[in-house]
Every structure is written in structure tokens, then in C-alpha cells.
Design a protein around this motif. Sequence first.
Motif, PDB file in Angstrom:
ATOM      1  N   GLY A 199      52.201  51.441   5.022  1.00  0.00           N
ATOM      2  CA  GLY A 199      50.859  50.870   5.153  1.00  0.00           C
ATOM      3  C   GLY A 199      50.903  49.681   6.089  1.00  0.00           C
ATOM      4  N   GLY A 200      49.728  49.242   6.515  1.00  0.00           N
ATOM      5  CA  GLY A 200      49.673  48.097   7.425  1.00  0.00           C
ATOM      6  C   GLY A 200      50.069  48.432   8.842  1.00  0.00           C
ATOM      7  N   THR A 201      50.069  49.711   9.195  1.00  0.00           N
ATOM      8  CA  THR A 201      50.292  50.088  10.596  1.00  0.00           C
ATOM      9  C   THR A 201      49.225  49.426  11.458  1.00  0.00           C
ATOM     10  OG1 THR A 201      51.292  52.173   9.910  1.00  0.00           O
ATOM     11  CG2 THR A 201      50.477  52.060  12.172  1.00  0.00           C
ATOM     12  N   HIS A 202      48.008  49.432  10.962  1.00  0.00           N
ATOM     13  CA  HIS A 202      46.946  48.583  11.493  1.00  0.00           C
ATOM     14  C   HIS A 202      46.733  47.457  10.483  1.00  0.00           C
ATOM     15  CE1 HIS A 202      45.625  52.399  13.751  1.00  0.00           C
ATOM     16  NE2 HIS A 202      46.239  51.601  14.595  1.00  0.00           N
ATOM     17  N   GLY A 203      46.892  46.233  10.933  1.00  0.00           N
ATOM     18  CA  GLY A 203      47.025  45.101  10.016  1.00  0.00           C
ATOM     19  C   GLY A 203      45.782  44.709   9.261  1.00  0.00           C
ATOM     20  N   ASN A 204      44.616  45.277   9.617  1.00  0.00           N
ATOM     21  CA  ASN A 204      43.375  44.956   8.893  1.00  0.00           C
ATOM     22  C   ASN A 204      42.847  46.140   8.087  1.00  0.00           C
ATOM     23  OD1 ASN A 204      42.536  46.542  11.020  1.00  0.00           O
ATOM     24  ND2 ASN A 204      41.173  45.014  11.942  1.00  0.00           N
TER      25      ASN A 204
ATOM     26  N   VAL B  10      48.079  48.326   2.938  1.00  0.00           N
ATOM     27  CA  VAL B  10      48.782  47.052   2.747  1.00  0.00           C
ATOM     28  C   VAL B  10      48.991  46.787   1.264  1.00  0.00           C
ATOM     29  CG1 VAL B  10      48.595  44.537   3.028  1.00  0.00           C
ATOM     30  CG2 VAL B  10      47.919  46.065   4.917  1.00  0.00           C
ATOM     31  N   TYR B  11      47.917  46.917   0.483  1.00  0.00           N
ATOM     32  CA  TYR B  11      48.022  46.611  -0.948  1.00  0.00           C
ATOM     33  C   TYR B  11      48.742  47.704  -1.720  1.00  0.00           C
ATOM     34  CZ  TYR B  11      45.229  42.445  -0.317  1.00  0.00           C
ATOM     35  OH  TYR B  11      44.804  41.204   0.086  1.00  0.00           O
ATOM     36  N   MET B  12      48.658  48.951  -1.258  1.00  0.00           N
ATOM     37  CA  MET B  12      49.418  50.028  -1.896  1.00  0.00           C
ATOM     38  C   MET B  12      50.917  49.770  -1.753  1.00  0.00           C
ATOM     39  SD  MET B  12      49.681  52.926  -3.495  1.00  0.00           S
ATOM     40  CE  MET B  12      47.962  53.414  -3.540  1.00  0.00           C
ATOM     41  N   VAL B  13      51.357  49.450  -0.553  1.00  0.00           N
ATOM     42  CA  VAL B  13      52.786  49.195  -0.322  1.00  0.00           C
ATOM     43  C   VAL B  13      53.238  47.961  -1.099  1.00  0.00           C
ATOM     44  CG1 VAL B  13      54.454  48.448   1.430  1.00  0.00           C
ATOM     45  CG2 VAL B  13      52.951  50.400   1.881  1.00  0.00           C
ATOM     46  N   ARG B  14      52.456  46.894  -1.049  1.00  0.00           N
ATOM     47  CA  ARG B  14      52.838  45.677  -1.783  1.00  0.00           C
ATOM     48  C   ARG B  14      52.947  45.944  -3.283  1.00  0.00           C
ATOM     49  NH1 ARG B  14      48.937  41.275   1.329  1.00  0.00           N
ATOM     50  NH2 ARG B  14      50.387  40.766   3.034  1.00  0.00           N
ATOM     51  N   ASP B  15      52.004  46.745  -3.825  1.00  0.00           N
ATOM     52  CA  ASP B  15      52.049  47.048  -5.260  1.00  0.00           C
ATOM     53  C   ASP B  15      53.274  47.890  -5.596  1.00  0.00           C
ATOM     54  OD1 ASP B  15      50.744  47.179  -7.989  1.00  0.00           O
ATOM     55  OD2 ASP B  15      50.834  49.318  -7.499  1.00  0.00           O
ATOM     56  N   MET B  16      53.581  48.879  -4.772  1.00  0.00           N
ATOM     57  CA  MET B  16      54.760  49.716  -5.024  1.00  0.00           C
ATOM     58  C   MET B  16      56.037  48.884  -4.947  1.00  0.00           C
ATOM     59  SD  MET B  16      53.700  53.244  -3.037  1.00  0.00           S
ATOM     60  CE  MET B  16      55.107  54.215  -3.629  1.00  0.00           C
TER      61      MET B  16
ATOM     62  N   VAL C 230      49.451  42.328   9.973  1.00  0.00           N
ATOM     63  CA  VAL C 230      48.988  42.131   8.594  1.00  0.00           C
ATOM     64  C   VAL C 230      48.762  40.645   8.330  1.00  0.00           C
ATOM     65  CG1 VAL C 230      49.648  42.309   6.160  1.00  0.00           C
ATOM     66  CG2 VAL C 230      50.030  44.252   7.701  1.00  0.00           C
ATOM     67  N   ASP C 231      49.728  39.818   8.743  1.00  0.00           N
ATOM     68  CA  ASP C 231      49.591  38.365   8.539  1.00  0.00           C
ATOM     69  C   ASP C 231      48.355  37.810   9.240  1.00  0.00           C
ATOM     70  OD1 ASP C 231      51.869  38.354   7.013  1.00  0.00           O
ATOM     71  OD2 ASP C 231      53.184  37.602   8.602  1.00  0.00           O
TER      72      ASP C 231
ATOM     73  N   CYS D 230      45.721  39.649   9.926  1.00  0.00           N
ATOM     74  CA  CYS D 230      44.595  40.508   9.535  1.00  0.00           C
ATOM     75  C   CYS D 230      43.865  41.024  10.777  1.00  0.00           C
ATOM     76  CB  CYS D 230      43.630  39.766   8.611  1.00  0.00           C
ATOM     77  SG  CYS D 230      42.554  40.902   7.671  1.00  0.00           S
ATOM     78  N   ARG D 231      44.660  41.561  11.682  1.00  0.00           N
ATOM     79  CA  ARG D 231      44.144  42.167  12.917  1.00  0.00           C
ATOM     80  C   ARG D 231      44.704  43.579  13.037  1.00  0.00           C
ATOM     81  NH1 ARG D 231      45.873  38.050  17.554  1.00  0.00           N
ATOM     82  NH2 ARG D 231      45.529  39.956  18.789  1.00  0.00           N
ATOM     83  N   ARG D 232      44.015  44.418  13.784  1.00  0.00           N
ATOM     84  CA  ARG D 232      44.483  45.789  13.982  1.00  0.00           C
ATOM     85  C   ARG D 232      45.865  45.784  14.620  1.00  0.00           C
ATOM     86  NH1 ARG D 232      42.428  51.034  14.249  1.00  0.00           N
ATOM     87  NH2 ARG D 232      43.214  52.390  15.906  1.00  0.00           N
ATOM     88  N   TYR D 233      46.065  44.949  15.614  1.00  0.00           N
ATOM     89  CA  TYR D 233      47.364  44.836  16.283  1.00  0.00           C
ATOM     90  C   TYR D 233      47.468  43.466  16.943  1.00  0.00           C
ATOM     91  CZ  TYR D 233      44.520  46.283  20.343  1.00  0.00           C
ATOM     92  OH  TYR D 233      43.550  46.381  21.305  1.00  0.00           O
ATOM     93  N   ILE D 234      48.664  43.130  17.418  1.00  0.00           N
ATOM     94  CA  ILE D 234      48.893  41.862  18.114  1.00  0.00           C
ATOM     95  C   ILE D 234      48.770  42.061  19.624  1.00  0.00           C
ATOM     96  CG2 ILE D 234      50.535  39.988  18.538  1.00  0.00           C
ATOM     97  CD1 ILE D 234      49.350  40.037  15.694  1.00  0.00           C
ATOM     98  N   ASP D 235      49.587  42.934  20.193  1.00  0.00           N
ATOM     99  CA  ASP D 235      49.577  43.178  21.639  1.00  0.00           C
ATOM    100  C   ASP D 235      48.956  44.519  22.015  1.00  0.00           C
ATOM    101  OD1 ASP D 235      50.868  40.747  22.247  1.00  0.00           O
ATOM    102  OD2 ASP D 235      52.845  41.630  21.910  1.00  0.00           O
ATOM    103  N   GLN D 236      49.269  45.561  21.271  1.00  0.00           N
ATOM    104  CA  GLN D 236      48.713  46.886  21.543  1.00  0.00           C
ATOM    105  C   GLN D 236      48.786  47.718  20.279  1.00  0.00           C
ATOM    106  OE1 GLN D 236      51.811  47.951  24.593  1.00  0.00           O
ATOM    107  NE2 GLN D 236      51.951  49.870  23.456  1.00  0.00           N
ATOM    108  N   ASP D 237      48.065  48.825  20.258  1.00  0.00           N
ATOM    109  CA  ASP D 237      47.975  49.673  19.071  1.00  0.00           C
ATOM    110  C   ASP D 237      49.334  50.341  18.815  1.00  0.00           C
ATOM    111  OD1 ASP D 237      47.378  51.517  17.091  1.00  0.00           O
ATOM    112  OD2 ASP D 237      45.461  52.104  17.986  1.00  0.00           O
ATOM    113  N   ILE D 238      50.001  49.926  17.723  1.00  0.00           N
ATOM    114  CA  ILE D 238      51.323  50.479  17.426  1.00  0.00           C
ATOM    115  C   ILE D 238      51.245  51.978  17.144  1.00  0.00           C
ATOM    116  CG2 ILE D 238      51.294  50.062  14.927  1.00  0.00           C
ATOM    117  CD1 ILE D 238      54.239  49.207  15.149  1.00  0.00           C
TER     118      ILE D 238
END
Length: 309
Positions: free
Chosen positions: A16-21, A26-32, A55-56, A58-66
Motif C-alpha cells: 500500500g502507499g504506492t500513491h502516498g495519498n 497505507v492503513y491496511m499495511v500499517r495495521d497488518m 506517504v509522509d 500525503c502526496r501521490r508522488y514526490i518526483d514522478q508516478d512510481i
Amino acid sequence: MERVSFPPLSRVAICGGTHGNEMSGVYMVRDMQKRKVDRAGSASITTVLSNPRAVDACRRYIDQDINRCFTAALLSAPITDSSPYELRRAQELNAQLGPKGSQEAVDLLCDIHNTTSNMGLCLILYSVDYITLHIYKYIQSKMTSTPVRAIQLDIPLPEAYSFESVGKHGFALEVGPQPNGVVRADIYNMVKEAVDLTMEWLQAFNSGRTFEEGEVEAYTTERSVDYPRDPTTNEITAAIHPQLQDNDFKLLRPGDPTFLTFSGETVKHKGQELYPFFINECAYYEKKIAFHLAKKITLNFPSVSVKKD
């Protein structure tokens, strides 16, 4: 169709969090991770927060779409001081869970995404993979809380650009509608149910159960449609028409409204009958996509079982 046997699916990645927003993953992975979920029967589970910087922020990406960085060419591209962060991170993920296309890659990779479009729960699949088609059929047969659909991307593996293509088998879970940066309980619960059902199917398969042949409907993209634009400024001049908004996967016929210009004029669909999806997806404004258009197809698959030693 003749039954097909596969080796046990012994290594699974839930990401999760491939796109940070997109917050469900994000919450599924953190809970697991908090609950130390690392096994499903005989299979090991690796949980991964794919793009931690995004994720930190809360943006889709920093430089480009991963999630466009996992082609064979980009995964083998040399890294320099000027390389985008997401390209570096994609190569790290490929080293951790791949390498893509190799025997060392994880057996199954599930990458969790959200969309602002009203798409319910969709599995996005590459080519025709009997394992992922059986998982799709299983989830579809068990879930009643939302429509479950599949989008098939007919792209050769080396050119497949998204994260799930790193696994021997893989799919993206695309669930919405959910605004960026927000977690909705109903959408989160859809994701959790789909992940739980995937693990349920996996354990039954690894334990020796044969899953019988069948067929499923899926959608395959024909083309993408941009917003109407000013020819001088390139700014959009219309929004999605209210009759199209939130009607993902509802058949769009010639003459049906697609856009409403800011001056009040209706733009109508031209061409063949097709199914729209990712309607008014927030992240696709920068890609100049108002919606995709797809045709509906039927995919047949054989019985599958685990290969005995």
C-alpha cells in the motif's frame, strides 16, 4: 479446458502507499504490520509501504508516478545523482520482491489503490493469468457489499509499468470512491474483505483444493478521452456532465452527455457504445484523461490446482 497445475504460492506481498495519498492501502499495511501478520497458512506474507516519502507528504508522488516505473527498461536503467526518487524506489522494490520476470520474484503481489471515481472494487490484471482470474472469481462470488469487476491490461510483461507486475502473479486492487488523503470506513472495509478473501483462496489452493474452470467478465481499455480544452491556453473548458458523473461502467451510447461546458453547453458521446471508467479521477487531470472507455469481454479459464511434489 485441461486442468493446469501451479507450484505452491508460498511468498505473498501486500503493498500500500504506492500513491502516498491513497489511504486505504497505507492503513491496511500499517495495521497488518502492527498485528504482525506475516503468514497465511503455509505462505509467508511481506507487507510493504511502497512509497514512504510520498506517504509522509500525503502526496501521490514526490518526483514522478512510481506506478509507471516498473517496465523492464526503467528497472534496469542506471541510477545517477539526478535520478528521480521514485525510480530509485522502484528499483529497490524490484530488488526486494522481484526481480521482475524471475523465479526469485514473490509468487503473488497485491497492490492496494484508491480512486476518486465511483468504481466500487476492481482488480486490475495483466494479460490472462489463471491464478489472478480465479482469485477475482472467488472474491466476486463472496463479496456482496459492492460490485466487483476486473480491468484487463493487454500489455506484455516487460512493458507492464505498474508495481503488481513484479510478482509472478499480481493484481492491483482499485477501490473507490474515496477522496485523496482521506480514509473512509466503508471503502477500507471493502479492501480488507478483498484481502482476507485473497488469503482465504490462497490457503485453500496451497492445501490442495482444485478450483474448477469457469468464465468471468472483464473490461479492456479501448481509448481515453480528454476534457474539452481551449485551443489557445489548453485550459479545460468543461466538466464531466452530471448524467455521466459517478456512472462508471454504465454503458455509454452515442448521443449520451459526457461534458457540460462552463458556458452551459452539453457535449455528447460520439462513436461506438463503450463502458466508461475512472470518470473524473482526480489524479488523471495531469494526464489529460477525463475517463477511459472500455469494451466488455469474457475470459475463460481452466481448473487449477497446486502441483504435487
